[in-house]
Scaffold this motif. Structure first.
Motif, PDB file in Angstrom:
ATOM      1  N   PHE A   1      54.721  92.608  18.135  1.00 35.62           N
ATOM      2  CA  PHE A   1      55.091  92.981  19.409  1.00 35.62           C
ATOM      3  C   PHE A   1      55.643  94.502  19.538  1.00 35.62           C
ATOM      4  N   ALA A   2      55.221  95.112  20.386  1.00 32.16           N
ATOM      5  CA  ALA A   2      55.560  96.562  20.806  1.00 32.16           C
ATOM      6  C   ALA A   2      55.833  96.774  22.147  1.00 32.16           C
TER       7      ALA A   2
ATOM      8  N   GLY B   1      58.214  99.728  31.236  1.00 33.80           N
ATOM      9  CA  GLY B   1      56.764  99.352  30.637  1.00 33.80           C
ATOM     10  C   GLY B   1      56.755  97.972  30.394  1.00 33.80           C
ATOM     11  N   PHE B   2      56.030  97.781  29.288  1.00 36.04           N
ATOM     12  CA  PHE B   2      55.790  96.408  29.017  1.00 36.04           C
ATOM     13  C   PHE B   2      56.025  96.026  27.680  1.00 36.04           C
ATOM     14  N   ARG B   3      56.330  94.872  27.184  1.00 29.44           N
ATOM     15  CA  ARG B   3      56.484  94.312  25.880  1.00 29.44           C
ATOM     16  C   ARG B   3      55.066  93.661  25.748  1.00 29.44           C
ATOM     17  N   CYS B   4      54.224  93.934  24.654  1.00 27.15           N
ATOM     18  CA  CYS B   4      53.092  93.556  24.368  1.00 27.15           C
ATOM     19  C   CYS B   4      52.963  92.578  23.125  1.00 27.15           C
ATOM     20  N   GLY B   5      52.287  91.723  23.349  1.00 24.86           N
ATOM     21  CA  GLY B   5      52.042  91.093  22.046  1.00 24.86           C
ATOM     22  C   GLY B   5      50.704  90.891  21.400  1.00 24.86           C
ATOM     23  N   PHE B   6      50.511  91.089  20.172  1.00 23.90           N
ATOM     24  CA  PHE B   6      49.178  91.526  19.543  1.00 23.90           C
ATOM     25  C   PHE B   6      49.067  90.302  18.173  1.00 23.90           C
TER      26      PHE B   6
ATOM     27  N   VAL C   1      58.105  91.955  14.599  1.00 21.95           N
ATOM     28  CA  VAL C   1      57.344  90.538  14.516  1.00 21.95           C
ATOM     29  C   VAL C   1      58.118  89.829  15.324  1.00 21.95           C
ATOM     30  N   LEU C   2      57.752  88.738  15.595  1.00 17.84           N
ATOM     31  CA  LEU C   2      58.753  87.463  16.342  1.00 17.84           C
ATOM     32  C   LEU C   2      59.752  86.881  15.382  1.00 17.84           C
ATOM     33  N   TYR C   3      60.883  86.935  16.009  1.00 22.00           N
ATOM     34  CA  TYR C   3      61.952  86.165  15.099  1.00 22.00           C
ATOM     35  C   TYR C   3      62.605  84.785  15.708  1.00 22.00           C
TER      36      TYR C   3
ATOM     37  N   ILE D   1      66.316  80.892  19.835  1.00 24.49           N
ATOM     38  CA  ILE D   1      65.590  81.591  20.725  1.00 24.49           C
ATOM     39  C   ILE D   1      64.468  82.491  20.032  1.00 24.49           C
ATOM     40  N   ASN D   2      63.461  82.852  20.722  1.00 26.90           N
ATOM     41  CA  ASN D   2      62.404  83.716  20.237  1.00 26.90           C
ATOM     42  C   ASN D   2      62.830  85.221  20.664  1.00 26.90           C
ATOM     43  N   VAL D   3      62.866  86.009  19.515  1.00 25.59           N
ATOM     44  CA  VAL D   3      63.232  87.222  19.832  1.00 25.59           C
ATOM     45  C   VAL D   3      62.032  88.253  19.738  1.00 25.59           C
ATOM     46  N   TYR D   4      61.469  88.809  20.538  1.00 23.92           N
ATOM     47  CA  TYR D   4      60.342  89.824  20.506  1.00 23.92           C
ATOM     48  C   TYR D   4      60.685  91.229  20.471  1.00 23.92           C
ATOM     49  N   ASN D   5      61.892  91.371  20.499  1.00 21.00           N
ATOM     50  CA  ASN D   5      62.408  92.923  20.710  1.00 21.00           C
ATOM     51  C   ASN D   5      63.779  93.126  19.971  1.00 21.00           C
ATOM     52  N   PRO D   6      64.071  93.922  19.226  1.00 24.87           N
ATOM     53  CA  PRO D   6      65.238  94.428  18.583  1.00 24.87           C
ATOM     54  C   PRO D   6      66.591  94.255  19.554  1.00 24.87           C
ATOM     55  N   SER D   7      66.065  94.705  20.855  1.00 24.65           N
ATOM     56  CA  SER D   7      67.303  94.849  21.880  1.00 24.65           C
ATOM     57  C   SER D   7      67.532  93.428  22.451  1.00 24.65           C
TER      58      SER D   7
END
Ligand code: GDP
Ligand code: MG
Length: 595
Positions: free
Chosen positions: A295-296, A336-341, A369-371, A381-387
């Protein structure tokens, strides 16, 4: 009656798959010489330019041997780990595989991982030594490697060259003689495997499929089993260099289906197509929903372009079902957008397509990555973003994704590769000598460590002589902390990273040092700090400078002065304002550049 042979080509990248496919198409006159351009199978611009195959394609050739006519379906497979699920579905649609190995390089990581997939699906393997025209070909040595790997006879291996055409006729004969006919039953219920799809702005989704059993006809009412959607078939046909409409596709055939589907999401690679009225008993094995793992954040450079970016994302997703996105905002970067690749290459492709096809200038943040975060309240919970990481006090446990990596290298590099992988928190599972000086090493590694700079490091320490492939394994507990970066006391959310506790201190220090190099001096001191929670673990300072670009224009040349000021303003556009500090875009990727 024409007979059918379905096959794919498996090879490590650059071993000559596309070139050899071109020769087969030429020899069977599927493409006439005038239309022939290099690598006709790689149709996307981006693929041609980079010389990589991103999407798999299928193409039909006619070939006659001893008076019998054959339909040969070549199913091309993508060459990169990000798309390994597509590779596995393409392989599942075949009865045989050409195993191509560059005779100057020998067996590489992808050769092996794709070969295992082919063996899993009971494909007949035809080994081919390619690039035999080159002076540095080492046929005997590479033959030994192949014999060691698949246990064939030396005489089973075809010596070929996609450049000169050596061995092409023999390859075609072997496809006919060695690869079994598809086993499908025509009067059984319809069962067709989707192994790829493309999006066409006029026709909607075109799905490529292999009919395993039954007959698929135009006008049929069909069901996509896993997606559980029903459609009426508008068109079916064969795939040559273009699409050739047919009234039906019988068991064993490879072709396409169009039924007015408007978004790629509805068509899942690996799904089974059957008749609504007389469905097959069960779907074809092996269906998996592909999920993004990397993710980014993707942000427009100019915040006014946000709506355009959204429109571009929507369009991209129409033909790239594995791309996900959702709105996100960052104090530093705006909306912006959080995108998954699927992986890093996929991320690069999306970034490049945004730029080329939609003329969008974007900043992509550091990937993560996904945590899976388990909270003290018993939730996951799925975390896609450090924040998105909840407060430390509410976290019970964090699980991170692990991969199994396959590395093949010359024995000289075992030491440094071992050091690199251990440094990335890997564990060695296996170390096998393929020949006296070639080694296969297998590691379990956290995916989060690979998305940083693993490829580049592996390449440089092995001087390019190591190849790498991986697949997803599982989630495992990890001791992770969030490392924040502060500029003049203000946290820059886009620079936060999740990192293993043991590496956090040295990482924070290197981040501060790197940012000091990347952030230009401004008219005041800038403090760069790394922090874990409230604790500052590292600090650097960018010293103030008074920067006046017009200073060197002495005299009264006002136009020159204005030009310089405009240039400076433009330069500023590529900076992001964080609090009172101007941060250049490349600083947001600083973490990727740490040494
Ligand atoms: P792919 O990544 O497996 O599809 O490999 P390509 O077909 O794109 O080939 C990679 C490179 O090797 C290209 O520069 C080709 O021109 C070159 N190449 C492919 N086959 C041969 C061959 O038989 N002989 C020589 N000399 N070069 C080849
Ligand atoms: Mg290719």
């Amino acid at each position: 009656m024409k007979k059918i042979r379905n096959f794919c080509i498996i090879a490590h990248i650059d071993h000559g798959k596309s070139t050899l496919a071109d020769r087969l198409l030429e020899y069977t006159k599927t493409v006439d010489a005038r239309a022939m351009k290099a690598q006709v199978l790689d149709s996307m611009d981006l693929e041609q330019e980079r010389g990589i195959t991103i999407k798999s394609h299928a193409i039909q050739m006619m070939y006659t041997l001893n008076g019998q006519e054959y339909i040969l379906n070549l199913i091309d497979t993508p060459g990169h780990v990000d798309f390994s699920y597509e590779v596995s579905r393409s392989i599942a649609a075949c009865e045989g595989a050409l195993l191509i190995i560059d005779s100057t390089q020998g067996i590489q990581a992808q050769t092996i991982s794709n070969l295992y997939l082919a063996i899993d699906h009971d494909l007949e393997i035809i080994p081919i030594l390619n690039k035999m025209d080159l002076d540095n070909a080492m046929p005997e040595i590479v033959e030994d490697q192949i014999i060691g790997l698949i246990g064939c006879k030396r005489t089973d291996i075809i010596r070929a060259s996609g450049k000169t055409g050596l061995g092409i006729e023999e390859i075609l004969e072997r496809i006919v003689n060695d690869i079994p006919e598809p086993k499908g039953i025509e009067d059984a219920p319809l069962q067709a495997l989707i192994f790829d799809s493309v999006f066409n702005p006029f026709r909607g989704v075109i799905a490529y499929l292999k009919v395993e059993n039954g007959i698929l006809r135009k006008g049929d009412q069909v069901k996509f089993v896993n997606a559980s959607k029903e459609y009426v078939v508008d068109e079916v046909g064969a795939l040559k260099l273009g699409m050739f409409e047919r009234s039906e596709l019988k068991a064993g055939s490879v072709g396409y289906i169009i039924c007015g589907i408007k978004t790629a999401r509805e068509v899942k690679v690996g799904d089974t197509v059957t008749h609504s009225k007389a469905p097959c008993e069960k779907a074809i094995d092996g269906f998996e929903e592909v999920k993004p793992m990397v993710f980014a954040g993707v942000y427009p450079i100019d915040s006014e372009d946000y709506e355009d970016l959204r429109a571009a994302m929507e369009k991209l997703q129409l033909n790239d079902a594995s791309l996900t996105y959702e709105p996100e905002s960052s104090a530093a970067l705006g909306f912006g957008f959080r995108c998954g690749f699927l992986g890093l290459l996929h991320m690069e492709i999306v970034q490049e397509r945004l730029d080329r096809e939609y003329d969008m200038n974007v900043i992509t943040t550091v990937p993560n990555v996904l945590y899976h975060v388990h909270t003290t309240r018993g939730e996951t919970i799925n975390v896609y973003n450090p924040s998105g990481l909840p407060a430390t006090t509410t976290i019970d446990d964090i699980d991170e994704p692990f991969i199994r990596a396959n590395i093949i290298t010359a024995s000289d590099f075992i030491g440094p590769i071992m050091t690199l992988c251990l440094d990335k928190r890997g564990t060695l599972l296996k170390q096998d000598y393929l020949t006296t000086d070639r080694v296969e090493m297998v590691f379990d590694l956290p995916l989060g460590e690979i998305v940083f700079d693993f490829y580049d490091k592996l390449k440089s320490i092995s001087k390019g002589y190591a190849s790498f492939d991986y697949h997803m394994l599982d989630f495992r507990p990890a001791k992770l902390v969030r490392l924040d970066i502060l500029l003049n006391g203000e946290m820059v959310d886009a620079l936060s990273t999740l990192i293993h506790f043991n590496n956090a201190y040295s990482f924070g220090k290197r981040m501060c040092e790197k940012l000091k190099e990347l952030i230009p001096r401004q008219q005041f001191d800038i403090a760069i700090q790394a922090a874990i929670g409230a604790k500052i673990i590292s600090r650097e300072t960018v010293k103030a400078v008074r920067k006046d670009v017009t200073a060197k224009c002495y005299g009264g040349d006002i136009t020159r002065k204005r030009k310089l000021l405009e240039k400076q303003k433009k330069g500023k556009k590529r900076m992001k304002q964080v609090g009172n500090v101007e941060v250049p875009q490349n600083a947001f990727l600083a973490v990727l550049k740490l040494d």
